[in-house]
Design a protein around this motif. Structure first.
Motif, PDB file in Angstrom:
ATOM      1  N   PRO A 121      91.796  29.092  60.503  1.00 51.77           N
ATOM      2  CA  PRO A 121      91.329  30.408  60.966  1.00 51.77           C
ATOM      3  C   PRO A 121      90.586  31.150  59.868  1.00 51.77           C
ATOM      4  O   PRO A 121      90.948  31.076  58.689  1.00 51.77           O
ATOM      5  N   GLU A 122      89.534  31.874  60.246  1.00 52.66           N
ATOM      6  CA  GLU A 122      88.635  32.456  59.259  1.00 52.66           C
ATOM      7  C   GLU A 122      89.327  33.469  58.342  1.00 52.66           C
ATOM      8  O   GLU A 122      89.002  33.562  57.158  1.00 52.66           O
ATOM      9  N   LYS A 123      90.291  34.232  58.865  1.00 54.15           N
ATOM     10  CA  LYS A 123      90.989  35.185  58.004  1.00 54.15           C
ATOM     11  C   LYS A 123      91.836  34.463  56.966  1.00 54.15           C
ATOM     12  O   LYS A 123      91.880  34.849  55.786  1.00 54.15           O
ATOM     13  N   LEU A 124      92.509  33.413  57.408  1.00 59.70           N
ATOM     14  CA  LEU A 124      93.299  32.620  56.472  1.00 59.70           C
ATOM     15  C   LEU A 124      92.394  31.933  55.455  1.00 59.70           C
ATOM     16  O   LEU A 124      92.731  31.824  54.267  1.00 59.70           O
ATOM     17  N   HIS A 125      91.238  31.493  55.917  1.00 58.49           N
ATOM     18  CA  HIS A 125      90.293  30.826  55.024  1.00 58.49           C
ATOM     19  C   HIS A 125      89.808  31.787  53.941  1.00 58.49           C
ATOM     20  O   HIS A 125      89.737  31.427  52.754  1.00 58.49           O
ATOM     21  N   ALA A 126      89.468  33.014  54.315  1.00 57.95           N
ATOM     22  CA  ALA A 126      89.041  34.001  53.320  1.00 57.95           C
ATOM     23  C   ALA A 126      90.175  34.313  52.345  1.00 57.95           C
ATOM     24  O   ALA A 126      89.943  34.518  51.146  1.00 57.95           O
ATOM     25  N   ALA A 127      91.406  34.315  52.847  1.00 57.08           N
ATOM     26  CA  ALA A 127      92.558  34.614  51.999  1.00 57.08           C
ATOM     27  C   ALA A 127      92.749  33.558  50.909  1.00 57.08           C
ATOM     28  O   ALA A 127      93.280  33.854  49.835  1.00 57.08           O
ATOM     29  N   THR A 128      92.321  32.314  51.188  1.00 55.78           N
ATOM     30  CA  THR A 128      92.526  31.257  50.187  1.00 55.78           C
ATOM     31  C   THR A 128      91.778  31.557  48.893  1.00 55.78           C
ATOM     32  O   THR A 128      92.282  31.269  47.807  1.00 55.78           O
ATOM     33  N   MET A 129      90.583  32.156  48.987  1.00 61.63           N
ATOM     34  CA  MET A 129      89.849  32.480  47.762  1.00 61.63           C
ATOM     35  C   MET A 129      90.499  33.644  47.021  1.00 61.63           C
ATOM     36  O   MET A 129      90.491  33.684  45.786  1.00 61.63           O
ATOM     37  N   TRP A 130      91.082  34.571  47.751  1.00 60.88           N
ATOM     38  CA  TRP A 130      91.819  35.640  47.083  1.00 60.88           C
ATOM     39  C   TRP A 130      93.020  35.067  46.335  1.00 60.88           C
ATOM     40  O   TRP A 130      93.355  35.517  45.236  1.00 60.88           O
ATOM     41  N   ILE A 131      93.666  34.062  46.922  1.00 61.40           N
ATOM     42  CA  ILE A 131      94.810  33.436  46.250  1.00 61.40           C
ATOM     43  C   ILE A 131      94.333  32.677  45.006  1.00 61.40           C
ATOM     44  O   ILE A 131      95.018  32.650  43.978  1.00 61.40           O
ATOM     45  N   VAL A 132      93.159  32.055  45.100  1.00 61.16           N
ATOM     46  CA  VAL A 132      92.579  31.415  43.911  1.00 61.16           C
ATOM     47  C   VAL A 132      92.399  32.461  42.813  1.00 61.16           C
ATOM     48  O   VAL A 132      92.738  32.226  41.640  1.00 61.16           O
ATOM     49  N   HIS A 133      91.885  33.616  43.198  1.00 59.13           N
ATOM     50  CA  HIS A 133      91.677  34.678  42.207  1.00 59.13           C
ATOM     51  C   HIS A 133      93.007  35.136  41.603  1.00 59.13           C
ATOM     52  O   HIS A 133      93.110  35.336  40.385  1.00 59.13           O
ATOM     53  N   ILE A 134      94.018  35.290  42.436  1.00 58.32           N
ATOM     54  CA  ILE A 134      95.341  35.666  41.933  1.00 58.32           C
ATOM     55  C   ILE A 134      95.848  34.604  40.961  1.00 58.32           C
ATOM     56  O   ILE A 134      96.451  34.915  39.928  1.00 58.32           O
ATOM     57  N   GLY A 135      95.583  33.347  41.272  1.00 58.73           N
ATOM     58  CA  GLY A 135      95.985  32.262  40.379  1.00 58.73           C
ATOM     59  C   GLY A 135      95.314  32.367  39.024  1.00 58.73           C
ATOM     60  O   GLY A 135      95.944  32.138  37.988  1.00 58.73           O
TER      61      GLY A 135
END
Length: 491
Positions: A121-135
């Protein structure tokens, strides 16, 4: 030049090279995540094109940063085994957490972002890059906590029987006062670098598209120039706001640095003689000479500024290099502890410390000035095409990146002759069994390899910058995708 000098050169070359990619990775991951989120919220095709375009550039940078980062930890065992043995109990904890938590968080969710188009899902997909940033943020925090221990050791006890520093309070290590001010300073500097890369690339593309449209007799407003203008302004805004934050945190950091490492602040100004309270130590913006304290060599000098940087008071007292050398010789040199004895004295390389401090500040200010000029020139829908903007686009990314590098050179050179301040000198941390020939061999191999990687990085980066953003293609709905279709990723 002995094995210690060569080992220091090797670590400096590999570390400075690696750190060229680190701030870009942290800063660009946030901006790419913002572009992707804007697409999900608005479904404006420009946001998706920008997310994919800068996502490619981010991936190229991430890959080089990953490869060069692996080398760093190997060097602790290769050239710095005595240091690793001494501080391994403390260093091991934050570095292990960084690898097992932060790095795997980054790499796992980056994989989901790469292969997730049309699959999740597109919202979950966008969230993955935010999690990369948090990492990336978590990774920076744990690595900086290890470095902050080197600047100001806390949360440990020294075991005389084993000759090692042993961890007693991990939370104290993570909340070291040097760490608490260094982390926001480094993070904001990374946003400044990432924003400058986006600004520079987008500015170059905007100017090219605007000129192409004009030459073809097309309406510039209907070309891709407005899309790149939008990215240019976002990059410039991030750079400028981050620069303001860097100046504030840097001011606080200077006062903490003076408290825990007064020699570093004295070396930053080549201040050999102490300045008592009430007089105000000046700060030389520019100087000439040998910096040996034998004569005045300041060309441009700001009265009282060094006192303010060190104490927060324009009339504050600042200790000089000569008094601090005598103090350290009495405190450490006469202690009889071989780990803290220094045959070369207790002052760093003064010219290097002096000039890297000014290059850090000067390049950072220049980057902020360009971002302010770009915001002004692109206001109210303007798409300027002046020739000097081409040079601004080329210079903009390098200024904050090199400011980051010079800042770290200042931090590490200014700490010398210490590996861990007050506990271990650099000369006592090198591997005793490593020969000069072995260090020369490994340093030559790394330098040649990194040179080849630089050629690959630059060619790939410029290739995709020239190519520009891909035409809009509507992402496939995950519900319409064949679940048995193989994973595919191609750029």
């Amino acid at each position: 030049m002995d094995a210690t000098d060569l080992a220091r050169w090797q670590f400096a070359i590999t570390t400075v090279y690696h750190y060229l990619f680190v701030p870009i990775t942290i800063g660009m991951s946030a901006i790419v995540a913002y572009f992707h989120t804007a697409w999900v919220r608005t479904h404006n095709e420009q946001w998706l094109r920008l997310a994919k375009f800068f996502g490619k550039l981010f991936l190229i940078n991430f890959a080089l940063g990953l490869v060069t980062g692996i080398v760093q930890e190997f060097q602790f065992g290769m050239n710095w085994s005595d240091y690793s043995r001494f501080v391994g109990d403390i260093f091991g904890a934050p570095l292990a957490i960084e690898a097992l938590l932060a790095f795997f968080l980054e790499s796992t969710f980056l994989g989901l972002w790469i292969f997730g188009w049309g699959r999740i899902p597109e919202k979950l997909h966008a969230a993955t890059m935010w999690i990369v940033h948090i990492g990336t943020i978590l990774s920076a925090y744990f690595i900086l906590s290890a470095n902050s221990f080197m600047q100001h050791p806390v949360g440990y006890t020294y075991n005389k029987a084993t000759g090692r520093a042993e961890l007693t309070d991990f939370f104290t290590v993570l909340t070291n006062k040097v760490q608490l001010v260094t982390f926001p300073h480094v993070l904001l500097a990374a946003y400044m670098a990432g924003g400058a890369v986006v600004m520079g690339v987008a500015l170059w593309c905007m100017r090219r598209e605007a000129l192409r449209a004009k030459d073809a007799g097309e309406d510039v407003a209907r070309s891709d120039a407005p899309m790149y203008r939008r990215a240019t302004r976002i990059g410039a805004l991030v750079t400028l706001v981050a620069a303001l934050g860097v100046s504030v945190t840097g001011d606080i950091q200077g006062k903490i640095m003076t408290e825990v490492q007064p020699m570093k602040m004295a070396a930053a100004e080549a201040l050999y003689e102490s300045v008592p309270a009430g007089e105000g130590a000046p700060f030389s913006v520019l100087s000439v000479g040998t910096l040996d304290g034998s004569h005045a060599n300041a060309i441009i000098e700001v009265p009282g500024l060094l006192s303010f940087l060190a104490t927060g008071n324009f009339d504050g007292a600042v200790k000089g290099i000569n008094d601090l050398k005598a103090l350290y010789a009495d405190t450490y040199g006469a202690s009889g502890n071989p780990l803290v004895a220094s045959a070369t004295g207790y002052a760093p390389n003064i010219p290097t410390t002096y000039w890297t401090f000014r290059l850090m500040i000067g390049l950072g200010m220049a980057g902020a000035a360009i971002s302010l000029a770009v915001l002004w020139l692109t206001r109210k829908g303007r798409t300027p095409t002046a020739r000097w903007l081409l040079w601004a686009a080329i210079l903009a990314p390098f200024l904050p990146i090199f400011a980051n590098s010079f800042g770290w050179i200042f931090t590490e050179v200014g700490r010398q002759p210490w590996l861990v301040f007050g506990l271990m000198t650099t000369a006592t941390g090198v591997s005793p069994s490593v020969s000069i020939g072995e260090v020369i061999t490994s340093m030559t191999v790394f330098t040649l390899l990194y040179g080849a990687l630089a050629v690959v990085e630059i060619k790939l980066f410029l290739h995709y910058v020239r190519k520009g953003a891909e035409p809009f293609e509507q992402p496939q709905d995950p519900a319409d995708r064949d679940e048995d279709a193989p994973l595919a990723f191609a750029y």
